[in-house]
Enzyme design. Structure first.
Site, mmCIF file in Angstrom:
data_model
loop_
_atom_site.group_PDB
_atom_site.id
_atom_site.type_symbol
_atom_site.label_atom_id
_atom_site.label_comp_id
_atom_site.label_asym_id
_atom_site.label_seq_id
_atom_site.Cartn_x
_atom_site.Cartn_y
_atom_site.Cartn_z
ATOM 1 C CB ALA A 1 -0.882 -0.013 1.242
ATOM 2 N N GLY B 1 0.375 -5.152 0.576
ATOM 3 C CA GLY B 1 -0.696 -5.138 -0.413
ATOM 4 C C GLY B 1 -0.263 -5.759 -1.737
ATOM 5 C CD GLU C 1 -2.997 -7.657 1.992
ATOM 6 O OE1 GLU C 1 -2.668 -6.478 1.735
ATOM 7 O OE2 GLU C 1 -3.682 -7.965 2.976
ATOM 8 C CD GLU D 1 0.914 -5.846 5.306
ATOM 9 O OE1 GLU D 1 1.745 -6.739 5.587
ATOM 10 O OE2 GLU D 1 0.305 -5.817 4.231
HETATM 11 N N1 3HC Z 1 4.620 3.447 0.163
HETATM 12 C C1 3HC Z 1 5.125 4.632 -0.233
HETATM 13 N N2 3HC Z 1 6.422 4.825 -0.506
HETATM 14 C C2 3HC Z 1 7.244 3.783 -0.390
HETATM 15 C C3 3HC Z 1 6.789 2.510 0.014
HETATM 16 C C4 3HC Z 1 5.416 2.358 0.294
HETATM 17 N N3 3HC Z 1 4.886 1.186 0.655
HETATM 18 N N4 3HC Z 1 7.847 1.661 0.049
HETATM 19 C C5 3HC Z 1 8.912 2.384 -0.328
HETATM 20 N N5 3HC Z 1 8.561 3.652 -0.585
HETATM 21 C C6 3HC Z 1 9.420 4.742 -1.060
HETATM 22 C C7 3HC Z 1 10.513 5.103 -0.058
HETATM 23 O O1 3HC Z 1 10.044 6.049 0.881
HETATM 24 C C8 3HC Z 1 11.580 5.684 -0.968
HETATM 25 O O2 3HC Z 1 11.184 6.998 -1.293
HETATM 26 P P1 3HC Z 1 12.265 8.134 -1.674
HETATM 27 O O3 3HC Z 1 13.018 7.597 -2.850
HETATM 28 O O4 3HC Z 1 11.418 9.314 -1.956
HETATM 29 O O5 3HC Z 1 13.105 8.266 -0.457
HETATM 30 C C9 3HC Z 1 11.467 4.827 -2.215
HETATM 31 O O6 3HC Z 1 10.157 4.251 -2.166
HETATM 32 C C10 3HC Z 1 12.477 3.719 -2.309
HETATM 33 O O7 3HC Z 1 12.440 2.954 -1.119
HETATM 34 P P2 3HC Z 1 13.750 2.275 -0.541
HETATM 35 O O8 3HC Z 1 14.825 3.290 -0.391
HETATM 36 O O9 3HC Z 1 13.337 1.513 0.661
HETATM 37 O O10 3HC Z 1 14.132 1.307 -1.759
HETATM 38 P P3 3HC Z 1 14.791 -0.124 -1.764
HETATM 39 O O11 3HC Z 1 14.964 -0.477 -3.188
HETATM 40 O O12 3HC Z 1 15.953 -0.158 -0.830
HETATM 41 O O13 3HC Z 1 13.696 -1.088 -1.128
HETATM 42 C C11 3HC Z 1 11.532 -2.036 -0.824
HETATM 43 C C12 3HC Z 1 12.516 -1.357 -1.796
HETATM 44 C C13 3HC Z 1 12.061 -3.405 -0.424
HETATM 45 C C14 3HC Z 1 10.221 -2.181 -1.541
HETATM 46 C C15 3HC Z 1 11.362 -1.174 0.437
HETATM 47 O O14 3HC Z 1 11.083 0.148 0.044
HETATM 48 C C16 3HC Z 1 10.283 -1.593 1.382
HETATM 49 O O15 3HC Z 1 10.472 -2.518 2.146
HETATM 50 N N6 3HC Z 1 9.144 -0.878 1.380
HETATM 51 C C17 3HC Z 1 8.090 -1.066 2.321
HETATM 52 C C18 3HC Z 1 7.189 -2.161 1.964
HETATM 53 C C19 3HC Z 1 6.046 -2.261 2.941
HETATM 54 O O16 3HC Z 1 6.167 -2.065 4.119
HETATM 55 N N7 3HC Z 1 4.881 -2.609 2.408
HETATM 56 C C20 3HC Z 1 3.720 -2.810 3.174
HETATM 57 C C21 3HC Z 1 2.947 -1.556 3.214
HETATM 58 S S1 3HC Z 1 1.527 -1.733 4.233
HETATM 59 C C22 3HC Z 1 0.380 -2.513 3.258
HETATM 60 O O17 3HC Z 1 0.680 -2.922 2.185
HETATM 61 C C23 3HC Z 1 -0.995 -2.624 3.839
HETATM 62 C C24 3HC Z 1 -1.851 -3.546 3.050
HETATM 63 O O18 3HC Z 1 -1.921 -4.771 3.713
HETATM 64 C C25 3HC Z 1 -3.232 -3.018 2.889
#
Ligand code: 3HC
Ligand code: NAI
Length: 686
Positions: free
Chosen positions: A61, A100, A103, A123
């Protein structure tokens, strides 16, 4: 366009392109929904491949939308549409399928992945639980036990492991798009598999949920989300699909607005911002292809291992042949430990060790790109090291000191090409701790500073820029923690009460237990140096303990007594008597846990605010990262600065005023009062 559709014969390829990580923004959700409708209506399409452009599959998400009300179409509906599509959808996964993103993949009829991909539901690390069927579909696909692991840990698994779990149907070698289209052609004529939502959850043995609850609770401590995630998987295993979906969504929405989720989100963005400070934008770092460490003691050995783990060849320089052997043995002990704990194969450990060259001859450094000094904390010894480095190293080699308390300007005095010098302050054990304080001197060039940040990225560490002062950011705040802890002792609290209160606050250990573990002699040495500089450090009880050789666990007693061979701290009568003597004539009060935590944490915030005002730290979020990654401050509290803001800076000022009136803390600094007036620290970040 975030979603585009191409045709390869009877296969439609839906490509998601929403940089940087294909997060599920409102536009993307809408685009996916429309793709389902369009392709369902297209009789020429037999199967659909869902693939992503850029570095990764859908990473989840959009975390930026979490502070706002959810906008339709909601993700559970999008996933339900994909699952109900008339054609089989095949998720083609590279990079990470997270949250997400996974999912969405679970809504697809099949999942294929590159071996390098990873899949997970992170999450809980954001203080929430999956909100689009993750906890409900996963146990139906891979069984409750594996689902509990994935959902409550938040840790992703490799595609290979996912294949073993039944989460991935096939691994693709080489070109993902071509492989996925081939797979889609193979299943296009087959009947659609039963949607995951309609499958039954395999039964668990008696006591499974109770045991899982105990294990998750023990690990999560006071973090809320992991237990809630477990409850959601359990519900999914015990009721029907739609009831479980409603339960999951309700929990997700409630946690999304929680204090812990806000704190964990703050840390998520702070960690991502840290490696790329805006002031260094566009500045190219120097290339680092080889490294050396001077001094193979506790820190030097750990730094050498960290550099090796990042793939750099390392030279380790010590004083003489015997010390070289000891230094190499220290590095080997780190790798032996990793092998013993199953973190590394013996072959890999051997390969890492083979990349460390020991020696006492500085000529070995003639062509090294980066040299990190970690010798005794003694200005003269360090200066002698840099004098030699100045004469043997290439003029563009980056030279760094790992000093904890000395002034890097003084250490670098006389270094040739001083623009290549900086402080790189690692934390012990250096191959494990994530924090790296990067300390430029007045002469450090922007490229060399950028090289420090690039090195942190290479070592997978979290870099924070720190200005020069006694203890930089982290240890300067630590001094306040310790002084406050002693103030509490002199006003009626006991060491065990203080330690218990800080553990209850969420720290892994209280300040006295921590000193006993690390040794009281180190801080005593620093206080001596501080007194020589004219400072008046406050540690009346610690000074008395050191004067009777109570240095902590290593001397059989410190703040606590220890039985031989036992690390469990026992309250000490000797210490109680010393405290009573030092406290004589001072006002005593009865302390509860919350007041003890306030009397330590809020003065830390006060000192941190001064650090911000003095520009020793550039951003309050940087201070949070320092305390979380260097000192065990609970991540779910967001760090001390976020904690203070979330609590209300007006309240923080009021508590500090009361403590100051009782002589138990410094009054709030001007910066803190100013920040309280405007409701945040950003006012001090300039
Ligand atoms: N939403 C918005 N922005 C995000 C994001 C997300 N889920 N994940 C990463 N970003 C952004 C970062 O803030 C960063 O932004 P910037 O360049 O402006 O600083 C950019 O994307 C790149 O991120 P990273 O520096 O972390 O890039 P990497 O290549 O090192 O890693 C990744 C990529 C493995 C995808 C890592 O970003 C990550 O682990 N992201 C989080 C994933 C996450 O937690 N997802 C679950 C979200 S909650 C959800 O999905 C709820 C659902 O169940 C409804
Ligand atoms: P240590 O005493 O374990 O190791 C120092 C090593 O340097 C010894 O092996 C010694 O033989 C070697 N050495 C001394 N003079 C030398 C010289 N001229 N040339 C080559 N080698 C020499 O000390 P430790 O704990 O590793 O600390 C090293 C530095 O790191 C200090 O500046 C310390 O303040 C800093 N530091 C220590 C931390 C800790 O937790 N121990 C944390 C962060 C920084």
């Amino acid at each position: 366009m975030t979603v585009t559709i191409a045709r390869e014969g009877s296969i439609a390829v839906v490509t998601v392109d929403n940089p940087p990580v294909n997060a599920l923004s409102q536009a993307l959700r809408q685009g996916l929904l429309e793709a389902v409708t369009e392709l369902d209506a297209d009789a020429t399409v037999k199967a659909v491949v869902l693939i992503c452009a850029g570095r990764t599959f859908i990473a989840g998400a959009d975390v930026n939308e979490f502070g706002k009300p959810p906008q339709p179409p909601h993700l559970p509906d999008v996933v339900a549409h994909i699952e109900a599509a008339k054609k089989p959808w095949v998720a083609a996964i590279h990079g990470s399928a997270l949250g997400g993103g996974l999912e969405v993949a679970l809504g697809c009829a099949y999942r294929v992945a590159l071996a390098s991909a990873s899949l997970g539901l992170p999450e809980v690390k954001l203080g929430i639980i999956p909100g689009a069927g993750g906890t409900v579909r996963l146990p139906r696909l891979i069984g409750p036990a594996a689902a509990v692991d994935l959902v409550t840990s938040g840790s992703p698994v490799s595609a290979k492991k996912a294949e073993g779990l039944g989460l991935v149907d096939a691994l693709v070698d080489g070109d993902l798009r071509a492989g996925a289209i081939g797979f889609a052609n193979g299943i296009a004529e087959k009947p659609l598999p039963q949607p995951i939502s309609r499958r039954a959850v395999p039964a668990v043995e008696a006591g499974f949920w109770e045991n899982a609850e105990k294990a998750v609770a023990a690990k999560a401590k006071r973090e809320v989300a992991p237990l809630r995630a477990l409850a959601s998987v359990r519900r999914a295993s015990e009721t029907d699909f739609s009831d479980a979906m409603a339960f999951e969504r309700e929990t997700f929405l409630a946690l999304r607005g929680s204090v812990q989720a806000a704190a964990l989100r703050h840390v998520f963005f702070a960690e991502r911002a840290a490696p790329r400070p805006p002031e260094l934008a566009g500045i190219a770092p120097r290339d680092i292809r080889s490294a050396a460490v001077i001094g193979g003691g506790t820190m030097g050995a750990g730094i050498a291992a960290a550099l090796r783990d990042a793939g750099l060849p390392v030279v380790l320089i010590e004083r003489d042949a015997a010390a070289v052997e000891r230094g190499l043995a220290n590095v080997r002990a780190i790798y032996d430990g990793s092998v013993k704990r199953g973190r590394m194969t013996q072959a890999l450990a051997d390969e890492r060790m083979a990349g460390v060259t020991g020696g006492d001859d500085y000529a070995l450094l003639a062509d090294t790109d980066l040299v990190i000094e970690a010798v005794f904390e003694d200005l003269a010894v360090k200066r002698a090291v840099f004098e030699k480095l100045s004469s043997v190293c290439r003029p563009d080699a980056v030279l760094a000191t790992n000093t904890s308390y000395l002034d890097p300007n003084a250490i670098s005095d006389g270094v040739s090409h001083p623009e290549r010098f900086l402080g790189l302050h690692f934390f012990s054990p250096a191959h494990i701790m994530k924090l790296l304080e990067i300390v430029p001197t007045g002469a450090t060039s922007p490229e060399v500073l950028a090289t420090g940040f690039a090195l942190a990225r290479l070592l997978a560490k979290i870099p924070v820029r720190a200005g020069i002062c006694d203890g930089f950011i982290g240890n300067r705040i630590l001094k306040v923690t310790r002084a406050q802890a002693e103030r509490l002792l002199l006003s009626g609290a006991t060491p065990s009460a203080v330690d218990a209160a800080l553990r209850a606050f969420g720290l892994p250990m209280g300040p006295f237990e921590a000193q006993d573990l690390g040794g009281l002699d180190i801080a005593a040495f620093q206080r001596k140096a501080a007194r020589e500089r004219g400072d008046i450090p406050f540690a009346p009880v610690a000074e008395r303990l050191c004067s009777i050789q109570r240095f902590g666990q290593k001397s059989g007693g410190g703040w606590y007594d220890y039985q031989p061979g036992d690390r469990v701290p026992k309250p000490s009568e000797t210490v109680a008597a010393i405290i009573a003597e030092e406290a004589a004539g001072k006002r005593q009060r009865v302390w509860n846990e919350a007041d003890i935590a306030d009397a330590i944490v809020l003065p830390m915030v006060n000192e941190a605010t001064r650090i911000l005002e003095e520009r020793v730290a550039l951003r309050s979020a940087d201070i949070d990262l320092v305390k979380i990654h260097g000192y065990g401050f609970p991540r779910w509290r967001g760090g001390p600065m976020h904690y203070a803001e979330a609590r209300g800076l007006g309240d923080v000022v009021a508590v500090l005023d009361r403590l100051a009136a009782d002589g138990l803390a410094d009054p709030p600094c001007d910066g803190l009062r100013r920040a309280a007036e405007v409701g945040g620290f950003s006012a001090l970040e300039r």
